[in-house]
Scaffold this active site. Structure first.
Site, PDB file in Angstrom:
ATOM      1  N   ALA A  14       6.541  16.244  21.265  1.00 52.32           N
ATOM      2  CA  ALA A  14       6.381  15.753  20.722  1.00 52.32           C
ATOM      3  C   ALA A  14       5.340  14.482  19.721  1.00 52.32           C
ATOM      4  CB  ALA A  14       7.201  15.022  21.081  1.00 52.32           C
ATOM      5  N   ARG A  16       3.911  15.874  17.322  1.00 49.95           N
ATOM      6  CA  ARG A  16       3.831  16.271  16.290  1.00 49.95           C
ATOM      7  C   ARG A  16       5.714  16.870  15.610  1.00 49.95           C
ATOM      8  NH1 ARG A  16       0.456  21.403  16.166  1.00 49.95           N
ATOM      9  NH2 ARG A  16       2.271  22.748  16.110  1.00 49.95           N
ATOM     10  N   VAL A  69       4.701  23.594  28.690  1.00 45.90           N
ATOM     11  CA  VAL A  69       6.142  23.710  29.859  1.00 45.90           C
ATOM     12  C   VAL A  69       6.148  25.117  29.811  1.00 45.90           C
ATOM     13  CG1 VAL A  69       7.015  21.752  27.846  1.00 45.90           C
ATOM     14  CG2 VAL A  69       7.292  23.924  27.275  1.00 45.90           C
ATOM     15  N   SER A 147      17.205  28.048  16.818  1.00 48.89           N
ATOM     16  CA  SER A 147      16.569  27.958  15.550  1.00 48.89           C
ATOM     17  C   SER A 147      17.785  29.222  14.372  1.00 48.89           C
ATOM     18  CB  SER A 147      15.330  29.267  14.999  1.00 48.89           C
ATOM     19  OG  SER A 147      15.261  29.464  14.050  1.00 48.89           O
ATOM     20  N   TYR A 159      10.660  35.278  18.757  1.00 50.35           N
ATOM     21  CA  TYR A 159      11.439  33.814  18.657  1.00 50.35           C
ATOM     22  C   TYR A 159      12.999  34.448  18.468  1.00 50.35           C
ATOM     23  CZ  TYR A 159      11.227  29.884  15.704  1.00 50.35           C
ATOM     24  OH  TYR A 159      11.530  28.573  15.692  1.00 50.35           O
ATOM     25  N   ALA A 162      13.926  34.604  21.910  1.00 56.41           N
ATOM     26  CA  ALA A 162      14.217  33.216  22.426  1.00 56.41           C
ATOM     27  C   ALA A 162      14.851  33.027  22.238  1.00 56.41           C
ATOM     28  CB  ALA A 162      12.754  32.890  22.728  1.00 56.41           C
ATOM     29  N   LYS A 163      15.343  32.149  21.016  1.00 55.47           N
ATOM     30  CA  LYS A 163      16.450  31.509  20.293  1.00 55.47           C
ATOM     31  C   LYS A 163      17.674  31.825  20.751  1.00 55.47           C
ATOM     32  CE  LYS A 163      12.986  28.749  18.916  1.00 55.47           C
ATOM     33  NZ  LYS A 163      13.295  27.513  19.353  1.00 55.47           N
TER      34      LYS A 163
HETATM   35  P1  NAP Z   1       5.446  22.480  15.404  1.00 54.91           P
HETATM   36  O1  NAP Z   1       4.999  21.504  14.282  1.00 54.91           O
HETATM   37  O2  NAP Z   1       4.821  23.533  15.317  1.00 54.91           O
HETATM   38  O3  NAP Z   1       5.470  21.794  16.527  1.00 54.91           O
HETATM   39  C1  NAP Z   1       5.479  21.978  17.942  1.00 54.91           C
HETATM   40  C2  NAP Z   1       5.175  21.543  18.734  1.00 54.91           C
HETATM   41  O4  NAP Z   1       4.871  22.123  20.470  1.00 54.91           O
HETATM   42  C3  NAP Z   1       3.561  21.013  18.849  1.00 54.91           C
HETATM   43  O5  NAP Z   1       3.078  19.439  19.451  1.00 54.91           O
HETATM   44  C4  NAP Z   1       3.067  21.728  19.921  1.00 54.91           C
HETATM   45  O6  NAP Z   1       1.937  21.876  20.265  1.00 54.91           O
HETATM   46  C5  NAP Z   1       3.330  22.275  21.056  1.00 54.91           C
HETATM   47  N1  NAP Z   1       3.546  22.649  21.837  1.00 54.91           N
HETATM   48  C6  NAP Z   1       3.630  24.350  22.051  1.00 54.91           C
HETATM   49  N2  NAP Z   1       3.666  25.231  22.536  1.00 54.91           N
HETATM   50  C7  NAP Z   1       3.844  24.029  23.459  1.00 54.91           C
HETATM   51  C8  NAP Z   1       3.676  24.319  25.342  1.00 54.91           C
HETATM   52  N3  NAP Z   1       3.377  25.553  26.543  1.00 54.91           N
HETATM   53  N4  NAP Z   1       3.875  23.449  26.067  1.00 54.91           N
HETATM   54  C9  NAP Z   1       3.802  21.368  25.689  1.00 54.91           C
HETATM   55  N5  NAP Z   1       3.748  21.386  24.011  1.00 54.91           N
HETATM   56  C10 NAP Z   1       4.101  22.733  23.465  1.00 54.91           C
HETATM   57  O7  NAP Z   1       7.024  22.923  15.456  1.00 54.91           O
HETATM   58  P2  NAP Z   1       8.043  22.312  14.734  1.00 54.91           P
HETATM   59  O8  NAP Z   1       8.538  22.545  13.513  1.00 54.91           O
HETATM   60  O9  NAP Z   1       8.147  20.939  14.788  1.00 54.91           O
HETATM   61  O10 NAP Z   1       9.392  22.712  15.720  1.00 54.91           O
HETATM   62  C11 NAP Z   1       9.763  22.489  16.747  1.00 54.91           C
HETATM   63  C12 NAP Z   1      10.826  23.076  17.718  1.00 54.91           C
HETATM   64  O11 NAP Z   1      11.826  23.172  16.478  1.00 54.91           O
HETATM   65  C13 NAP Z   1      10.820  24.151  18.004  1.00 54.91           C
HETATM   66  O12 NAP Z   1      11.848  24.715  18.684  1.00 54.91           O
HETATM   67  C14 NAP Z   1      10.419  25.346  16.748  1.00 54.91           C
HETATM   68  O13 NAP Z   1      10.937  26.550  17.349  1.00 54.91           O
HETATM   69  C15 NAP Z   1      12.217  24.850  16.328  1.00 54.91           C
HETATM   70  N6  NAP Z   1      12.196  24.990  14.872  1.00 54.91           N
HETATM   71  C16 NAP Z   1      11.660  25.233  13.831  1.00 54.91           C
HETATM   72  C17 NAP Z   1      12.085  25.609  12.355  1.00 54.91           C
HETATM   73  C18 NAP Z   1      11.362  24.764  11.506  1.00 54.91           C
HETATM   74  O14 NAP Z   1      11.090  25.407  10.259  1.00 54.91           O
HETATM   75  N7  NAP Z   1       9.907  24.204  11.766  1.00 54.91           N
HETATM   76  C19 NAP Z   1      13.059  26.232  12.528  1.00 54.91           C
HETATM   77  C20 NAP Z   1      13.997  26.573  13.333  1.00 54.91           C
HETATM   78  C21 NAP Z   1      13.125  26.230  15.073  1.00 54.91           C
HETATM   79  P3  NAP Z   1       0.288  22.309  19.310  1.00 54.91           P
HETATM   80  O15 NAP Z   1      -0.042  22.230  18.981  1.00 54.91           O
HETATM   81  O16 NAP Z   1      -1.431  21.792  20.723  1.00 54.91           O
HETATM   82  O17 NAP Z   1       0.564  23.505  20.394  1.00 54.91           O
END
Ligand code: NAP
Length: 259
Positions: A14, A16, A69, A147, A159, A162-163
């Site tokens: 969370a 970002r 996590v 996703s 991915y 996983a999803k």
């Molecule tokens: P993001 O901007 O990359 O943010 C993901 C956050 O998770 C980052 O702050 C990252 O930290 C943190 N993280 C990664 N590995 C971790 C771990 N092992 N333990 C704790 N924190 C961890 O991604 P987002 O786009 O907001 O996506 C959030 C979720 O929505 C994800 O599950 C993603 O798969 C899903 N999603 C996103 C989209 C999209 O279009 N954006 C679409 C479908 C699903 P670091 O920066 O330090 O790595």
């Protein structure tokens, strides 16, 4: 009165993106929020932003915790800190995520393990740690991030697996935890403008604005999603208004998967 008044919400990843957007919405609706992210400093900075947000109620509480996590000891320590510092836990959003895209023949074992580890094992560990509190208090809301890629996406075998796994996990926990007053649901976002999709544009060598324009054209709503679009659905599914909904995956994708 906000829908999360008196509730403690834990949101992983969370610092970002979608996680921060969701944390912002929950705090604005009265939740005390624990921001969990890999980098404790980034998590702390996000928590500070939540507390100074003009849209949040006076005195809203937020803490930042650095945790991985996918690591059981790290998760146990993080959930312990949430309960000790915020006085309980009522809502868990398993949002932390990473991508390691590649076609199968180029995908390394590490790429597979890392992605499955964060999304699936991460959701498993966090949920297991939270559910003991949820069961004891006969109340809990769990939201998992799936996703549209769960339905299949070239270059994302890890991915996607996983999803889709997250959706099966969600359905099974809906069955197991429903009798204890716990709702478990998932959101499957389409294209959301975050650093994750920015990184995909960079990897593909496409200008960011062009990448977003192409993705906006690929759905009937003709725009890309924002973290706030997911946050709004998340707030509903984690609220008591949704107490008769469990085991479901809601596609929040501007209609991209309608065919
Ligand atoms: P993001 O901007 O990359 O943010 C993901 C956050 O998770 C980052 O702050 C990252 O930290 C943190 N993280 C990664 N590995 C971790 C771990 N092992 N333990 C704790 N924190 C961890 O991604 P987002 O786009 O907001 O996506 C959030 C979720 O929505 C994800 O599950 C993603 O798969 C899903 N999603 C996103 C989209 C999209 O279009 N954006 C679409 C479908 C699903 P670091 O920066 O330090 O790595």
């Amino acid at each position: 009165m906000g829908r999360f008044e008196g509730r403690v919400a834990v949101i992983t990843g969370a610092a970002r993106g979608i996680g921060f957007g969701t944390a912002t919405r929950f705090a604005q609706e009265g939740a005390s929020v624990a921001v969990i992210d890999l980098d404790e400093q980034a998590a702390g900075a996000a928590a500070a932003r939540l507390m100074s947000d003009e849209g949040a109620p006076e005195g809203v509480r937020a803490i930042g915790i650095g945790a991985d996590v996918s690591d059981a000891a790290s998760v146990a320590a993080a959930v312990g800190r949430v309960v000790a510092e915020l006085g309980g836990i009522h809502v868990l959003v398993n949002n932390a995520g990473i991508t390691r895209d590649n076609l199968l023949f180029k995908m390394s074992e590490d790429d597979w393990d890392l992605v499955l580890g964060v999304h699936l094992k991460g959701a498993f560990l966090m949920t297991k740690a939270a559910q003991q509190h949820f069961v004891a208090q006969r109340y809990g809301k769990i939201l998992n991030l799936s996703s549209t890629s769960a339905l299949g996406n070239r270059g994302q075998a890890n991915y996607s697996a996983a999803k889709m796994g997250v959706q099966g996990f969600t359905r099974t926990l809906g069955i197991e935890l429903g009798p204890f007053g716990i709702n478990v649901n998932a959101i499957a976002p389409g294209f959301i403008a975050t650093e994750m999709t920015d990184a995909t544009a960079a990897r593909l060598g496409i200008e960011l604005e062009e990448f977003r324009r192409l993705n906006a054209e690929a759905n009937p709503v003709r725009r890309v999603g924002q973290p706030e679009d997911i946050a709004a659905a998340a707030a509903f599914l984690c609220s008591d208004e949704a107490s008769y909904i469990t085991g479901q995956t809601l596609y929040v994708d501007g209609g991209a998967t309608l065919g």
